[in-house]
Design a protein around this motif. Structure first.
Motif, PDB file in Angstrom:
ATOM      1  N   PHE A   8       0.800  -1.190  -0.229  1.00  0.00           N
ATOM      2  CA  PHE A   8      -0.113  -0.157  -0.110  1.00  0.00           C
ATOM      3  C   PHE A   8       0.848   1.175  -0.012  1.00  0.00           C
ATOM      4  N   SER A   9       2.155   1.058   0.281  1.00  0.00           N
ATOM      5  CA  SER A   9       2.915   2.122   0.135  1.00  0.00           C
ATOM      6  C   SER A   9       3.962   2.701  -1.114  1.00  0.00           C
ATOM      7  N   PRO A  10       3.715   3.630  -1.583  1.00  0.00           N
ATOM      8  CA  PRO A  10       4.428   4.015  -2.930  1.00  0.00           C
ATOM      9  C   PRO A  10       5.927   4.094  -2.529  1.00  0.00           C
ATOM     10  N   PHE A  11       6.300   4.448  -1.315  1.00  0.00           N
ATOM     11  CA  PHE A  11       7.715   4.731  -1.065  1.00  0.00           C
ATOM     12  C   PHE A  11       8.250   3.455  -0.943  1.00  0.00           C
ATOM     13  N   SER A  12       7.593   2.238  -0.369  1.00  0.00           N
ATOM     14  CA  SER A  12       8.028   0.833  -0.217  1.00  0.00           C
ATOM     15  C   SER A  12       8.103   0.273  -1.652  1.00  0.00           C
ATOM     16  N   THR A  13       7.075   0.463  -2.442  1.00  0.00           N
ATOM     17  CA  THR A  13       7.155  -0.128  -3.718  1.00  0.00           C
ATOM     18  C   THR A  13       8.259   0.232  -4.474  1.00  0.00           C
ATOM     19  N   ARG A  14       8.779   1.532  -4.478  1.00  0.00           N
ATOM     20  CA  ARG A  14       9.895   1.982  -5.395  1.00  0.00           C
ATOM     21  C   ARG A  14      11.098   1.213  -5.110  1.00  0.00           C
ATOM     22  N   VAL A  15      11.220   0.872  -3.607  1.00  0.00           N
ATOM     23  CA  VAL A  15      12.563   0.223  -3.254  1.00  0.00           C
ATOM     24  C   VAL A  15      12.256  -1.439  -3.694  1.00  0.00           C
ATOM     25  N   PRO A  34       4.865  -3.585  14.428  1.00  0.00           N
ATOM     26  CA  PRO A  34       3.929  -3.215  13.507  1.00  0.00           C
ATOM     27  C   PRO A  34       4.193  -1.501  13.620  1.00  0.00           C
ATOM     28  N   LEU A  35       3.818  -0.958  12.309  1.00  0.00           N
ATOM     29  CA  LEU A  35       3.929   0.364  12.047  1.00  0.00           C
ATOM     30  C   LEU A  35       3.093   1.089  13.114  1.00  0.00           C
ATOM     31  N   ARG A  36       3.234   2.414  13.301  1.00  0.00           N
ATOM     32  CA  ARG A  36       2.595   3.160  14.219  1.00  0.00           C
ATOM     33  C   ARG A  36       2.260   2.697  15.573  1.00  0.00           C
ATOM     34  N   THR A  37       3.360   1.938  16.106  1.00  0.00           N
ATOM     35  CA  THR A  37       3.207   1.485  17.458  1.00  0.00           C
ATOM     36  C   THR A  37       4.501   2.180  18.043  1.00  0.00           C
ATOM     37  N   LEU A  46      12.581   7.516  12.227  1.00  0.00           N
ATOM     38  CA  LEU A  46      11.782   8.343  11.489  1.00  0.00           C
ATOM     39  C   LEU A  46      10.181   7.708  11.498  1.00  0.00           C
ATOM     40  N   ALA A  47      10.120   6.513  11.853  1.00  0.00           N
ATOM     41  CA  ALA A  47       8.898   6.055  12.312  1.00  0.00           C
ATOM     42  C   ALA A  47       8.234   5.890  10.955  1.00  0.00           C
ATOM     43  N   LYS A  48       8.702   5.535   9.720  1.00  0.00           N
ATOM     44  CA  LYS A  48       8.041   5.140   8.386  1.00  0.00           C
ATOM     45  C   LYS A  48       8.563   4.160   7.775  1.00  0.00           C
ATOM     46  N   ILE A  49       7.859   3.364   6.885  1.00  0.00           N
ATOM     47  CA  ILE A  49       8.605   2.403   5.860  1.00  0.00           C
ATOM     48  C   ILE A  49       8.545   3.061   4.533  1.00  0.00           C
ATOM     49  N   PRO A  50       9.627   2.477   3.959  1.00  0.00           N
ATOM     50  CA  PRO A  50      10.276   1.646   3.989  1.00  0.00           C
ATOM     51  C   PRO A  50      11.482   1.704   4.905  1.00  0.00           C
ATOM     52  N   VAL A  51      11.909   0.499   5.524  1.00  0.00           N
ATOM     53  CA  VAL A  51      13.166   0.486   6.365  1.00  0.00           C
ATOM     54  C   VAL A  51      14.069  -0.607   5.699  1.00  0.00           C
ATOM     55  N   ALA A  61      16.596   4.441   6.771  1.00  0.00           N
ATOM     56  CA  ALA A  61      15.222   4.996   6.390  1.00  0.00           C
ATOM     57  C   ALA A  61      15.142   5.684   5.113  1.00  0.00           C
ATOM     58  N   GLU A  62      14.087   6.247   4.660  1.00  0.00           N
ATOM     59  CA  GLU A  62      13.957   7.140   3.421  1.00  0.00           C
ATOM     60  C   GLU A  62      14.186   6.394   2.258  1.00  0.00           C
ATOM     61  N   SER A  63      13.052   6.104   1.441  1.00  0.00           N
ATOM     62  CA  SER A  63      13.126   5.420  -0.059  1.00  0.00           C
ATOM     63  C   SER A  63      14.412   5.914  -0.649  1.00  0.00           C
ATOM     64  N   TRP A  64      14.628   7.020  -1.136  1.00  0.00           N
ATOM     65  CA  TRP A  64      15.505   7.410  -1.989  1.00  0.00           C
ATOM     66  C   TRP A  64      16.813   7.104  -1.736  1.00  0.00           C
TER      67      TRP A  64
HETATM   68  N1  LIG Z   1       9.845  10.268   2.947  1.00  0.00           N
HETATM   69  C1  LIG Z   1       9.588   8.875   3.225  1.00  0.00           C
HETATM   70  C2  LIG Z   1       8.405   8.717   3.243  1.00  0.00           C
HETATM   71  C3  LIG Z   1       7.808   7.421   3.647  1.00  0.00           C
HETATM   72  C4  LIG Z   1       6.631   7.310   4.152  1.00  0.00           C
HETATM   73  O1  LIG Z   1       5.562   8.460   4.295  1.00  0.00           O
HETATM   74  N2  LIG Z   1       5.887   6.035   4.434  1.00  0.00           N
HETATM   75  C5  LIG Z   1       4.528   5.995   4.950  1.00  0.00           C
HETATM   76  C6  LIG Z   1       3.879   4.834   3.953  1.00  0.00           C
HETATM   77  S1  LIG Z   1       3.755   5.112   2.363  1.00  0.00           S
HETATM   78  C7  LIG Z   1       4.701   5.597   6.208  1.00  0.00           C
HETATM   79  O2  LIG Z   1       5.391   4.829   6.856  1.00  0.00           O
HETATM   80  N3  LIG Z   1       3.515   5.919   7.036  1.00  0.00           N
HETATM   81  C8  LIG Z   1       3.348   5.532   8.264  1.00  0.00           C
HETATM   82  C9  LIG Z   1       2.729   6.749   9.358  1.00  0.00           C
HETATM   83  O3  LIG Z   1       2.789   7.794   8.632  1.00  0.00           O
HETATM   84  O4  LIG Z   1       2.800   6.449  10.429  1.00  0.00           O
HETATM   85  C10 LIG Z   1      10.277   8.036   2.202  1.00  0.00           C
HETATM   86  O5  LIG Z   1      10.803   8.389   0.999  1.00  0.00           O
HETATM   87  O6  LIG Z   1      10.699   6.734   2.566  1.00  0.00           O
END
Ligand SMILES: N[C@@H](CCC(=O)N[C@@H](CS)C(=O)NCC(=O)O)C(=O)O
Length: 219
Positions: A8-15, A34-37, A46-51, A61-64
């Motif tokens: 569901f995550s475009p940032f994960s999908t790019r990786v 799990p995310l958001r815990t 940074l609490a986001k995926i991808p990692v 962290a950070e897809s790019w």
């Molecule tokens: N700038 C980050 C953005 C990553 C991002 O926003 N990931 C979303 C999923 S698409 C996420 O982890 N969201 C969880 C949240 O916001 O709690 C990247 O390029 O990796």
């Protein structure tokens, strides 16, 4: 090595796309914890995926940044252009996705996620904001073509990064009943067709589409 990811995550999908095209042996797993815990936030600042978690436990962290790391660490099947201008175009495409298209898409995406009734005026404002960002992208593509050193180019990391955000930029308004948002933008249309002629990109787009449809049908 493993990648914490979600379809569901475009940032994960790019990786994931980059990993598949390069043929790397990296496990793709759901985020754990799990995310958001609190546990996820504690482990991954940074609490986001991808990692990306390396074999020694180092995580990135950070897809790019992850894509650049994988390009540097695994130089076979390079996806980074080798000229300074080509490199700049690739990173411009990613920055366009992250700093222009993404922020213009986000209010529409939030509307889709919300279960509230959608007012026509608010939808129209948000759609015109997204159209404005697509018009910027169209002009950027025209200019990059004029600046290009060659008529033929191969797929690079900028295409991969943009393709994932681009899918959501088309699919989100469609889910809200707005079709043909791309109609005025011929350069973007040509690019979107071309980029999806790559099997890995097409299959990543399909994964995001299935995840979005699953979400929409659950609502
Ligand atoms: N700038 C980050 C953005 C990553 C991002 O926003 N990931 C979303 C999923 S698409 C996420 O982890 N969201 C969880 C949240 O916001 O709690 C990247 O390029 O990796």
């Amino acid at each position: 090595m493993k990648l914490l990811s979600s379809n569901f995550s475009p940032f994960s999908t790019r990786v994931r796309m980059l990993i598949a095209i390069k043929g790397l042996d990296i496990d793709i797993v759901n985020p754990e914890p799990p995310l958001r815990t609190e546990a996820f936030r504690k482990q991954f600042p940074l609490a986001k995926i991808p990692v990306l978690i390396l074999d020694d436990g180092t995580h990135l962290a950070e897809s790019w940044s992850i894509m650049e790391y994988l390009e540097a660490a695994f130089p076979t099947h390079p996806l980074t252009p080798d000229t300074p201008l080509g490199k700049a175009h690739a990173s411009m495409m990613c920055r366009y996705a992250d700093l222009h298209l993404g922020p213009a898409l986000f209010p529409l995406f939030s509307l889709l996620l919300s279960k509230t009734e959608i007012e026509a005026e608010s939808l129209s404002d948000k759609v015109s904001h997204l159209s404005h960002a697509l018009a910027q992208g169209e002009r950027m593509f025209v200019q990059m073509k004029q600046q290009s050193e060659s008529d033929m180019r191969t797929l690079h990391i900028g295409d991969i990064a943009l393709a994932c955000s681009f899918y959501f930029a088309l699919a989100t308004p469609k889910q809200l009943g707005v079709n043909d948002i791309l109609a005025p933008y011929s350069e973007l249309q040509t690019w979107w067709q071309w980029v999806q002629s790559n099997e890995v990109i097409a299959s990543g787009v399909k994964e995001m589409d299935c995840a979005l449809m699953q979400f929409v049908n659950q609502q």
